[in-house]
Design an enzyme around this catalytic site. Structure first.
Site, short mmCIF file in Angstrom:
data_model
loop_
_atom_site.label_atom_id
_atom_site.label_comp_id
_atom_site.label_asym_id
_atom_site.label_seq_id
_atom_site.Cartn_x
_atom_site.Cartn_y
_atom_site.Cartn_z
CB ILE A 1 31.35 52.60 33.01
CG1 ILE A 1 31.19 52.18 34.49
CG2 ILE A 1 30.05 53.14 32.45
CD1 ILE A 1 30.86 53.35 35.43
CB SER A 2 31.45 46.73 33.38
OG SER A 2 32.63 46.41 32.70
CD GLN A 3 24.42 44.32 31.91
OE1 GLN A 3 25.07 43.81 30.99
NE2 GLN A 3 23.22 43.88 32.26
#
Length: 215
Positions: free
Chosen positions: A63-65
């Site tokens: 899950i992206s930053q």
């Protein structure tokens, strides 16, 4: 899906951190402030949900930053009603942000298991993008053209299919580089023949898999 005062407080702190790091689009910050990011995490990892970092979600994906999500969303300049193609559904968090901004979202995921999981999960949260499974490097030509295209995985080069499926006046936001770092690009389609390229900071994404990505 509980969203307690504690969760909301943690989320407000995260949004302030994004503001401090230079995100200026208040619509993006407001959208991210509404989405309970912790529901994408198992309870044991709650403390990680509102830290500004990427986190593994299985299948070699993350899950992206939050800063990366905010940065890409800001570059897209999403308007309500925009038809947006997202390459790399992943956890679905970025798709939720686009939906909150009023976009009509078409999202495609290469990993079949992740596609099935996210396709079932997001509607439970009230988000209903159009889900597809397959090679995102080729886009989704059946539903083209798109006002905006966002790629949430690092590409070795810009897939020509994504440029072709973009409306004139639309833009593509994509990280391009090698396996470790990529430069964020925004490509605006001024006309069928003219593409305006802007280059932004370096990021590190999981690789874009597919025919026009990494094999």
């Amino acid at each position: 899906m509980e969203d307690s005062y504690k969760h909301q407080g943690m989320r407000r702190k995260l949004i302030q951190k994004l503001r401090d790091k230079g995100i200026q689009d208040e619509r993006v910050l407001s959208a991210m402030g509404k989405i309970p990011r912790h529901v994408f995490f198992e309870n044991a990892f709650l403390e990680h949900a509102y830290q500004d970092k990427a986190f593994p979600i299985g299948h070699g994906q993350t899950i992206s930053q939050p800063y990366t999500v905010a940065f890409q969303s800001e570059l897209l300049k999403v308007k309500p009603g925009d038809k947006i193609l997202e390459i790399g559904t992943g956890s679905g968090y970025q798709a939720c942000v686009l939906c909150e901004l009023g976009a009509k979202v078409y999202t495609i995921e290469y990993q079949k298991d992740l596609y099935e999981r996210t396709r079932r999960f997001l509607p439970q949260m009230g988000y209903k993008p159009h889900f597809f499974s397959g090679d995102g490097s080729k886009g989704i030509p059946a539903h083209a053209p798109y006002d905006k295209v966002i790629v949430t995985a690092g590409a070795p080069s810009v897939p020509s299919a994504l440029i072709e499926q973009l409306s004139v006046g639309g833009c593509l936001v994509i990280p391009v580089g090698d396996n470790t770092t990529q430069q964020m690009l925004r490509l605006t389609k001024d006309s069928e023949k003219k593409i305006v390229k802007e280059v932004f900071s370096n990021f590190s994404f999981v690789p874009l898999k597919g025919e026009q990505g990494w094999q």
